[in-house]
Design a protein around this motif. Structure first.
Motif, PDB file in Angstrom:
ATOM      1  N   GLN A 307       0.848  -1.193   0.000  1.00  0.00           N
ATOM      2  CA  GLN A 307       0.000   0.000   0.000  1.00  0.00           C
ATOM      3  C   GLN A 307       0.879   1.237   0.000  1.00  0.00           C
ATOM      4  O   GLN A 307       1.945   1.265   0.623  1.00  0.00           O
ATOM      5  CB  GLN A 307      -0.915   0.012   1.224  1.00  0.00           C
ATOM      6  N   GLN A 308       0.439   2.243  -0.706  1.00  0.00           N
ATOM      7  CA  GLN A 308       1.185   3.491  -0.756  1.00  0.00           C
ATOM      8  C   GLN A 308       1.207   4.146   0.621  1.00  0.00           C
ATOM      9  O   GLN A 308       0.188   4.220   1.307  1.00  0.00           O
ATOM     10  CB  GLN A 308       0.555   4.441  -1.772  1.00  0.00           C
ATOM     11  N   LYS A 309       2.393   4.610   1.034  1.00  0.00           N
ATOM     12  CA  LYS A 309       2.485   5.291   2.319  1.00  0.00           C
ATOM     13  C   LYS A 309       1.682   6.579   2.282  1.00  0.00           C
ATOM     14  O   LYS A 309       1.716   7.328   1.299  1.00  0.00           O
ATOM     15  CB  LYS A 309       3.950   5.605   2.649  1.00  0.00           C
ATOM     16  N   ASP A 310       0.959   6.832   3.356  1.00  0.00           N
ATOM     17  CA  ASP A 310       0.117   8.031   3.465  1.00  0.00           C
ATOM     18  C   ASP A 310      -0.892   8.108   2.323  1.00  0.00           C
ATOM     19  O   ASP A 310      -1.250   9.200   1.849  1.00  0.00           O
ATOM     20  CB  ASP A 310       0.974   9.307   3.481  1.00  0.00           C
ATOM     21  N   GLY A 311      -1.333   6.955   1.857  1.00  0.00           N
ATOM     22  CA  GLY A 311      -2.325   6.923   0.795  1.00  0.00           C
ATOM     23  C   GLY A 311      -3.121   5.639   0.843  1.00  0.00           C
ATOM     24  O   GLY A 311      -2.890   4.758   1.680  1.00  0.00           O
ATOM     25  N   GLU A 312      -4.085   5.508  -0.061  1.00  0.00           N
ATOM     26  CA  GLU A 312      -4.943   4.333  -0.087  1.00  0.00           C
ATOM     27  C   GLU A 312      -4.692   3.442  -1.289  1.00  0.00           C
ATOM     28  O   GLU A 312      -5.305   2.387  -1.411  1.00  0.00           O
ATOM     29  CB  GLU A 312      -6.420   4.768  -0.084  1.00  0.00           C
ATOM     30  N   ASN A 313      -3.810   3.843  -2.202  1.00  0.00           N
ATOM     31  CA  ASN A 313      -3.568   3.056  -3.407  1.00  0.00           C
ATOM     32  C   ASN A 313      -2.882   1.735  -3.067  1.00  0.00           C
ATOM     33  O   ASN A 313      -1.977   1.677  -2.238  1.00  0.00           O
ATOM     34  CB  ASN A 313      -2.707   3.840  -4.399  1.00  0.00           C
ATOM     35  N   ILE A 314      -3.342   0.668  -3.742  1.00  0.00           N
ATOM     36  CA  ILE A 314      -2.789  -0.670  -3.564  1.00  0.00           C
ATOM     37  C   ILE A 314      -2.043  -1.067  -4.833  1.00  0.00           C
ATOM     38  O   ILE A 314      -2.546  -0.870  -5.953  1.00  0.00           O
ATOM     39  CB  ILE A 314      -3.903  -1.688  -3.259  1.00  0.00           C
ATOM     40  N   TYR A 315      -0.847  -1.626  -4.664  1.00  0.00           N
ATOM     41  CA  TYR A 315      -0.048  -2.073  -5.801  1.00  0.00           C
ATOM     42  C   TYR A 315       0.353  -3.527  -5.589  1.00  0.00           C
ATOM     43  O   TYR A 315       0.735  -3.919  -4.484  1.00  0.00           O
ATOM     44  CB  TYR A 315       1.216  -1.214  -5.963  1.00  0.00           C
ATOM     45  N   ASP A 316       0.259  -4.298  -6.657  1.00  0.00           N
ATOM     46  CA  ASP A 316       0.718  -5.682  -6.642  1.00  0.00           C
ATOM     47  C   ASP A 316       2.010  -5.743  -7.439  1.00  0.00           C
ATOM     48  O   ASP A 316       1.994  -5.675  -8.682  1.00  0.00           O
ATOM     49  CB  ASP A 316      -0.339  -6.606  -7.239  1.00  0.00           C
ATOM     50  N   LEU A 317       3.139  -5.873  -6.747  1.00  0.00           N
ATOM     51  CA  LEU A 317       4.440  -5.839  -7.422  1.00  0.00           C
ATOM     52  C   LEU A 317       4.692  -7.091  -8.244  1.00  0.00           C
ATOM     53  O   LEU A 317       5.686  -7.145  -8.983  1.00  0.00           O
ATOM     54  CB  LEU A 317       5.549  -5.662  -6.376  1.00  0.00           C
ATOM     55  N   ALA A 318       3.810  -8.091  -8.125  1.00  0.00           N
ATOM     56  CA  ALA A 318       3.904  -9.241  -9.024  1.00  0.00           C
ATOM     57  C   ALA A 318       3.347  -8.915 -10.399  1.00  0.00           C
ATOM     58  O   ALA A 318       3.600  -9.636 -11.365  1.00  0.00           O
ATOM     59  CB  ALA A 318       3.153 -10.429  -8.428  1.00  0.00           C
ATOM     60  N   ASN A 319       2.589  -7.838 -10.481  1.00  0.00           N
ATOM     61  CA  ASN A 319       2.051  -7.375 -11.759  1.00  0.00           C
ATOM     62  C   ASN A 319       3.067  -6.436 -12.404  1.00  0.00           C
ATOM     63  O   ASN A 319       3.545  -5.497 -11.773  1.00  0.00           O
ATOM     64  CB  ASN A 319       0.719  -6.657 -11.508  1.00  0.00           C
ATOM     65  N   ASP A 320       3.406  -6.682 -13.667  1.00  0.00           N
ATOM     66  CA  ASP A 320       4.455  -5.907 -14.332  1.00  0.00           C
ATOM     67  C   ASP A 320       4.130  -4.421 -14.383  1.00  0.00           C
ATOM     68  O   ASP A 320       5.014  -3.572 -14.179  1.00  0.00           O
ATOM     69  CB  ASP A 320       4.686  -6.437 -15.751  1.00  0.00           C
ATOM     70  N   ASP A 321       2.884  -4.066 -14.660  1.00  0.00           N
ATOM     71  CA  ASP A 321       2.520  -2.654 -14.763  1.00  0.00           C
ATOM     72  C   ASP A 321       2.680  -1.943 -13.412  1.00  0.00           C
ATOM     73  O   ASP A 321       3.251  -0.843 -13.336  1.00  0.00           O
ATOM     74  CB  ASP A 321       1.079  -2.510 -15.251  1.00  0.00           C
ATOM     75  N   ASP A 322       2.183  -2.579 -12.346  1.00  0.00           N
ATOM     76  CA  ASP A 322       2.326  -1.981 -11.018  1.00  0.00           C
ATOM     77  C   ASP A 322       3.790  -1.895 -10.612  1.00  0.00           C
ATOM     78  O   ASP A 322       4.236  -0.905 -10.008  1.00  0.00           O
ATOM     79  CB  ASP A 322       1.550  -2.803  -9.984  1.00  0.00           C
ATOM     80  N   TYR A 323       4.540  -2.927 -10.936  1.00  0.00           N
ATOM     81  CA  TYR A 323       5.954  -2.964 -10.566  1.00  0.00           C
ATOM     82  C   TYR A 323       6.721  -1.824 -11.235  1.00  0.00           C
ATOM     83  O   TYR A 323       7.500  -1.121 -10.589  1.00  0.00           O
ATOM     84  CB  TYR A 323       6.543  -4.317 -10.959  1.00  0.00           C
TER      85      TYR A 323
END
Length: 739
Positions: A307-323
């Protein structure tokens, strides 16, 4: 079998904690605010009583004492004692839950319920030289009120007359427990209530058909009946894991099996069925994880999902785009702890609730009541709270699982983890469903040459490199292992965490070998380079590495990493509107809380009077104390009127209701009393809500005893005037000093 304990005086079985600024020592409460007595407290008192009894009576068999209480590090106690809960505890919980789900839930807040069961005492220390109070020695202690009755569930692994008679005698000897037991606190009467009828397990009838194959799955569910303390991780002796390992389930069911077959642990390996169920890899006991709000089994949160620090966005680093986005934009992230349930890109987070308990081991010298630097120990442990539900799976042949299913049915309550004999470890186990492994794991997903494959560990994996003969925690070793079974994969990136795992062998009374493992939640991203399509279910069916019968080495494939992940938000719960509430057991608690709420209404009204009539501050302290005394000693309006006859000229206006037709002070006071009563009855909180859950006795008290309301209203004003006068004198004294 139960131990009944009645409190003859106020009791403080200290929790080891306090409430900052309010209580220096506190007692244990459950999540509803109802106090309970930890079983370790009472078991220690029984053991002390037994030791004193054996010193006086040499005829008491030492073997009975050792069987009843066990020997530390040698033998386990055959007696299991649960925490002490108030009479009708289960019924209270059911009724409180209904009120909590209604529009009246604010009236059963845990803090309000605590005030019904407890009281407070203050104490100080006296200086032996000056015979005055020592500085900073004031202590405020919360105690459970006298008169309450608590019940402790008692279970014996086997029937032993000597042990039961010894426990019964100990119950009679224990007269005081808790803090300050030599100074009037904690006086109790204990009695062992034996079961009149010995219950026998009902004949088991399996109404569900079981799949007839070698890969069957038995789903089970655990509901914690007491706090749970489980740990297989090295270096976490004071903190429980937040899930239940397969090894814990295996050990608990193995213990049930041996007791059922009346076998000694030394002979267990000679039993063919025991070897098949618990010593071979043919039956695998998977870890039990917390369930979601929809009763789905969760898994440890994948480490690649952040999760982004001081934020609500979630990222999956296994996904190439998010990574790539996190790397290129240098987004700072934080990991998500706990457990999660993933479905169609939506992730529901589940948190396991824990709490801290404090204990102390007394020195060998029993005349010392607390741990010292030389002997004894004060310690704390963090455990899983009771009431939470966990779900796991058992994989094996259908005939083995059928036997386990029948055994679980006949033994619905098991003990697992540490401190099994007192306070912790009790759990209700039940079978949820019986199915084939193909039905549980079949996701109809395939990977094709060149596809990205995301492997997520759902339990720790102990990887043994057969070529080098060592245990490794390198994710590339896992890729190589999978490539030998399903050619072929290439390593891309990984997000892993390692842990050191141990355990305890109860037969040897020794810890198991310490091994390193890749922790659950670790994620390995690979590329499939095979020539044929590969079904992900084939990979998920297998267990990998060592100790697979204890649930290690399980994984899932492509449960995330393909699409964006979103956190699910709970829908607004619609409060249940119930016309009638069953409050048979909690009605005294509700009445106590509502009575305090009525007094709160009066206090607010009294503060408004003080704010309006500034002249009240000029009342003399002598008059204030006279009126306070008259109010306290008067039982009704007439008696109070007789007492104030001599002071009627000095009575402040707020104590009377001045009217055109009434000139007598008695009539004026009676009118004021009625006005205070009307103020309560017409108040919004009472007329709209509180009156609907109040008992007839409470309503009758307000209608027929309005002088009690008037007294509280008037005393509040007089007390505040006294405090204001004191404050005023303090200001004048300050000015005089400065001059």
């Amino acid at each position: 079998m139960k131990i009944k304990m009645q409190l003859l005086s106020d009791l403080c079985p200290s929790s080891g904690e306090g409430l900052a600024g309010i209580y220096d020592a506190d007692v244990h409460f459950d999540s509803y605010g109802i106090p309970f007595i930890p079983s370790k407290r009472i078991k220690g008192c029984f053991k002390e009583a037994a030791l004193e009894l054996m010193e006086l009576d040499e005829s008491i068999p030492k073997a009975a004492f050792e069987k009843l209480f066990g020997l530390p590090g040698v033998t386990e106690s055959m007696m299991k004692i649960g925490n002490g809960y108030v009479e009708h505890y289960e019924q209270m919980i059911c009724e409180l839950q209904r009120i909590i789900e209604s529009p009246y839930k604010k009236y059963v807040h845990p803090l309000l319920i605590q005030s019904y069961f407890t009281t407070a005492r203050t104490q100080t220390s006296i200086d032996s030289t000056s015979h005055t109070v020592k500085d900073h020695s004031l202590r405020i202690i919360r105690l459970i009120k006298s008169g309450l009755i608590f019940y402790f569930d008692v279970h014996f692994d086997e029937w032993d007359r000597d042990c039961i008679e010894l426990l019964e005698t100990c119950c009679k000897l224990v007269r005081r427990i808790g803090l300050n037991r030599t100074r009037g606190w904690g006086e109790v009467v204990c009695r062992l209530e034996r079961d009149e009828v010995v219950s026998t397990a009902s004949q088991y009838v399996d109404k569900t058909s079981s799949p007839n194959d070698e890969n069957s799955v038995l789903a089970y569910e655990l509901k914690l009946q007491s706090p749970l303390y489980v740990s297989m991780e090295v270096g976490s002796s004071s903190t429980s894991q937040t899930h239940i390992t397969g090894g814990q389930i295996l050990g608990a069911l193995a213990s049930v099996y041996l007791k059922k077959q009346k076998r000694n642990g030394d002979e267990a390996h000679q039993d063919e069925r025991f070897r098949e169920l618990f010593l071979s890899d043919s039956v695998k006991y998977l870890h039990a994880y917390p369930v979601t709000k929809h009763n789905q089994r969760s898994y440890p949160t994948p480490l690649s999902i952040v999760q982004q620090k001081d934020g609500e966005n979630i990222y999956d680093l296994a996904n190439d785009d998010d990574y790539q986005k996190v790397i290129e934009e240098e987004i700072q992230t934080k990991k998500l702890d706990g457990y999660a349930y993933l479905e169609d890109g939506t992730m529901e987070l589940i948190k396991v609730n824990t709490e801290v308990y404090y204990h102390h081991r007394r020195p060998q010298d029993r005349t010392i009541g607390h741990a010292t630097d030389e002997d004894g120990q004060f310690y704390q442990i963090e455990v899983i709270k009771k009431g939470q539900i966990f779900r796991g799976l058992i994989i094996g042949e259908s005939k083995s699982l059928s036997y386990l299913k029948r055994m679980i049915h006949e033994t619905p309550v098991i003990r697992l983890g540490r401190s099994k004999t007192a306070q912790y470890a009790e759990a209700e186990i039940k079978v949820m469903e019986f199915s084939s492994l193909d039905e549980v794991i079949n996701h109809n997903q395939y990977v094709y040459p060149g596809d990205q494959v995301v492997v997520t560990l759902t339990s720790p994996m102990i990887l043994f490199d057969e070529d080098e003969g060592i245990i490794k925690t390198d994710p590339r070793s896992m890729v190589n292992m999978l490539s030998k079974r399903y050619p072929s994969f290439s390593y891309k990136r990984a997000f892993i965490r390692t842990k050191r795992i141990s355990g305890f062998n109860s037969k040897w009374k020794m810890p198991k070998q310490h091994v390193d493992a890749i922790d659950a939640g670790s994620v390995i991203v690979m590329t499939y380079e095979g020539e044929e399509e590969l079904c992900t279910s084939d990979i998920e069916k297998e267990s990998y590495g060592l100790r697979t019968n204890e649930g290690f080495g399980r994984l899932v494939v492509n449960r995330h990493g393909q699409n964006r992940v979103w956190l699910s938000h709970d829908e607004l719960d619609i409060q249940k509107r119930m016309e009638k509430y069953a409050t048979q057991y909690i009605q005294p608690i509700i009445d106590h809380i509502l009575k305090e709420q009525v007094y709160l209404i009066l206090r607010h009204s009294a503060l408004k009077v003080i704010a309006k009539e500034i002249s009240l501050v000029s009342m003399s302290n002598s008059l204030i104390f006279k009126l306070i005394h008259m109010l306290n000693v008067s039982s009704d309006v007439e008696e109070f009127i007789l007492r104030v006859k001599n002071e009627e000229k000095d009575l402040p206006s707020f104590m009377r209701e001045i009217g055109q037709s009434t000139n007598e002070v008695g009539d004026q006071i009676k009118n004021k009393v009625e006005k205070v009563k009307r103020e309560v009855l017409l108040h919004e909180d009472w007329s709209m809500k509180m009156s609907k859950i109040a008992s007839d006795d409470l309503k009758k008290w307000i209608e027929t005893q309005p002088f009690d309301l008037y007294r509280h209203f008037t005393l509040t004003i007089l007390q505040h005037i006294k405090w204001l006068n004191r404050q005023k004198r303090g200001v004048h004294a300050l000015y005089e000093t400065q001059e």
